[in-house]
Scaffold this motif. Structure first.
Motif, PDB file in Angstrom:
ATOM      1  N   PHE A 229       1.198  -0.961  -0.099  1.00  0.00           N
ATOM      2  CA  PHE A 229       0.323  -0.046  -0.474  1.00  0.00           C
ATOM      3  C   PHE A 229       1.016   1.254   0.049  1.00  0.00           C
ATOM      4  O   PHE A 229       1.703   0.792   0.078  1.00  0.00           O
ATOM      5  CB  PHE A 229      -0.506   0.222   1.212  1.00  0.00           C
ATOM      6  CG  PHE A 229      -1.630  -1.022   1.117  1.00  0.00           C
ATOM      7  CD1 PHE A 229      -2.892  -0.865   0.559  1.00  0.00           C
ATOM      8  CD2 PHE A 229      -1.637  -2.198   1.966  1.00  0.00           C
ATOM      9  CE1 PHE A 229      -4.207  -2.007   0.069  1.00  0.00           C
ATOM     10  CE2 PHE A 229      -2.660  -3.376   2.079  1.00  0.00           C
ATOM     11  CZ  PHE A 229      -3.883  -2.946   1.399  1.00  0.00           C
ATOM     12  N   PHE A 230       0.437   2.546  -1.092  1.00  0.00           N
ATOM     13  CA  PHE A 230       1.319   3.632  -0.778  1.00  0.00           C
ATOM     14  C   PHE A 230       2.409   3.343  -1.006  1.00  0.00           C
ATOM     15  O   PHE A 230       3.920   3.757  -0.529  1.00  0.00           O
ATOM     16  CB  PHE A 230       1.132   4.505   0.391  1.00  0.00           C
ATOM     17  CG  PHE A 230      -0.576   4.304   0.988  1.00  0.00           C
ATOM     18  CD1 PHE A 230      -1.473   5.574   0.260  1.00  0.00           C
ATOM     19  CD2 PHE A 230      -1.051   4.113   2.046  1.00  0.00           C
ATOM     20  CE1 PHE A 230      -2.853   5.946   0.451  1.00  0.00           C
ATOM     21  CE2 PHE A 230      -1.916   4.438   2.329  1.00  0.00           C
ATOM     22  CZ  PHE A 230      -3.007   5.362   2.390  1.00  0.00           C
ATOM     23  N   ALA A 231       2.671   2.369  -2.177  1.00  0.00           N
ATOM     24  CA  ALA A 231       4.413   1.830  -2.609  1.00  0.00           C
ATOM     25  C   ALA A 231       5.098   3.098  -2.530  1.00  0.00           C
ATOM     26  O   ALA A 231       6.412   3.564  -2.783  1.00  0.00           O
ATOM     27  CB  ALA A 231       3.711   0.890  -3.454  1.00  0.00           C
ATOM     28  N   VAL A 232       4.192   3.920  -3.687  1.00  0.00           N
ATOM     29  CA  VAL A 232       5.686   5.094  -4.576  1.00  0.00           C
ATOM     30  C   VAL A 232       5.414   6.382  -3.514  1.00  0.00           C
ATOM     31  O   VAL A 232       3.982   7.265  -3.319  1.00  0.00           O
ATOM     32  CB  VAL A 232       5.089   5.237  -6.330  1.00  0.00           C
ATOM     33  CG1 VAL A 232       5.885   6.580  -6.751  1.00  0.00           C
ATOM     34  CG2 VAL A 232       5.555   4.059  -6.540  1.00  0.00           C
ATOM     35  N   SER A 233       6.244   7.076  -2.174  1.00  0.00           N
ATOM     36  CA  SER A 233       6.256   7.748  -2.254  1.00  0.00           C
ATOM     37  C   SER A 233       5.863   9.319  -3.106  1.00  0.00           C
ATOM     38  O   SER A 233       5.272   9.385  -4.351  1.00  0.00           O
ATOM     39  CB  SER A 233       7.483   8.775  -1.829  1.00  0.00           C
ATOM     40  OG  SER A 233       8.167   8.915  -2.744  1.00  0.00           O
ATOM     41  N   ALA A 234       4.603  10.325  -2.590  1.00  0.00           N
ATOM     42  CA  ALA A 234       4.332  12.056  -3.381  1.00  0.00           C
ATOM     43  C   ALA A 234       5.550  12.421  -3.676  1.00  0.00           C
ATOM     44  O   ALA A 234       5.436  12.998  -5.019  1.00  0.00           O
ATOM     45  CB  ALA A 234       3.249  12.581  -2.480  1.00  0.00           C
ATOM     46  N   PRO A 235       7.136  12.512  -3.290  1.00  0.00           N
ATOM     47  CA  PRO A 235       7.731  13.213  -4.072  1.00  0.00           C
ATOM     48  C   PRO A 235       7.991  12.642  -5.256  1.00  0.00           C
ATOM     49  O   PRO A 235       8.358  12.897  -6.174  1.00  0.00           O
ATOM     50  CB  PRO A 235       8.797  13.052  -2.835  1.00  0.00           C
ATOM     51  CG  PRO A 235       7.958  13.371  -1.962  1.00  0.00           C
ATOM     52  CD  PRO A 235       6.979  12.216  -1.440  1.00  0.00           C
TER      53      PRO A 235
END
Length: 341
Positions: A229-235
């Motif tokens: 879950f949420f594997a790729v960060s926002a930055p």
């Protein structure tokens, strides 16, 4: 005493990262996400998915994103293989493959290269009823050799229907041969094929960890149960979106790497090293004295990757770093009992 990693005289040519820093627009896109660090990133990576789908001309449903292509490779192995399965791959190749395969309690079946090339017949002959995946690194790490699309299609014709072919194209953007056709084109034709790509290499975003897998939904659906879950960060998402908007600049940088690759290979071959043609951002120097050669380089502040008894892989870095390495290579091959082949 070895030169410190923090020294200006230290040259890390072991990790296959590019010498170029990210563009200002990419850095700015990352900085903007800091204001929203209290919020979770988009788990579906919708903006990034749309941007990459437009760039590659593939349906958005064919794309799965993760924290680097290596992580996605691990997830694919977990989803598609498992205890008792066999995974056939080239060797030498990306050194993490056997470890990843072992993590899912599958069996690694390494198929030796013929010199630096992958032989399709050898790969097909290694497949058994227990084989669940053929894993191809293309261009291959560490040799830089490529499998042309027609050879991959030929391999598919030799494989049983239960075998998935995962083509790791981490270095695809450094292939500069006119008319080269990669494995993404095959995905639409064959549901057994998946392709791995990354923003770490040609786009210069290794520290942000974002990669993607391209496959038909019949394969990507199997990844859902194993995905983080949420594997790729926002930055990372913001950086990748900004990078895709600058594909032309990426191509120019890859062309510059290609020119420097040719220059460095020419210098090394003049010294007597049997350096094969590479289609990646590194060169392969076959030598049974790989460990000794890597140690010689390390003594003078240059890090390279050694395969004991086989050869040394050196990243094509900045021209100044490449010149330092070339000088050390010349010194080593001139030493008594030095062997290059």
């Amino acid at each position: 005493m070895p030169i410190s990693r923090n020294s200006d005289d230290y040259h890390d040519l072991s990790m296959n990262t590019v010498a170029f820093r990210p563009a200002g627009s990419v850095v700015a896109a990352v900085a903007r996400t800091a204001a929203y660090a209290n919020e979770y990133p988009d788990m579906a990576a919708a903006e990034l998915t749309a941007a990459v789908a437009r760039w590659l001309g593939v349906p958005s449903g064919y794309l799965t994103f993760g924290p680097g292509s290596a992580a996605l490779c691990q997830i694919a192995l977990l989803a598609w293989c498992g205890p008792g399965a066999e995974v056939v791959h080239q060797w030498p190749s990306f050194e993490a493959y056997p470890m990843m395969i072992e993590q899912v309690h599958a069996t690694s079946v390494a198929v030796a290269l013929r010199d630096t090339e992958t032989d399709i017949g050898d790969i097909a002959a290694a497949v058994t009823d227990r084989t669940r995946m053929v894993l191809l690194c293309n261009p291959n790490n560490p040799t830089g050799a490529v499998l042309r699309q027609d050879r991959i299609r030929r391999l598919l014709s030799l494989l049983p229907e239960h075998v998935t072919v995962l083509v790791d194209e981490a270095y695809r953007d450094f292939v500069l041969s006119p008319g080269y056709r990669d494995a993404v084109e095959i995905v639409a034709d064959d549901p057994r094929v998946a392709v791995l790509r990354t923003f770490s290499k040609s786009f210069g975003l290794a520290g942000l960890r974002v990669g993607y897998l391209i496959a038909q939904p019949v394969l990507t659906a199997k990844l859902a149960a194993a995905r983080m879950f949420f594997a790729v960060s926002a930055p990372a998402q913001a950086a990748a979106v900004a990078a895709v908007e600058r594909v032309a600049e990426m191509r120019e940088r890859c062309a510059a790497v290609g020119a420097e690759r040719a220059r460095l290979r020419g210098l090394l071959r003049e010294q007597g090293w049997a350096v094969p043609l590479s289609h990646a951002n590194f060169l392969w120097l076959p030598t049974p004295q790989a460990t000794e050669f890597a140690g010689h380089c390390a003594e003078y502040g240059v890090a390279v990757r050694a395969w004991p008894g086989r050869g040394v892989r050196v990243t094509v870095g900045a021209p100044a770093s490449n010149d330092v390495f070339a000088g050390l290579a010349a010194e080593f091959i001139a030493l008594p009992r030095a062997v290059a082949r």
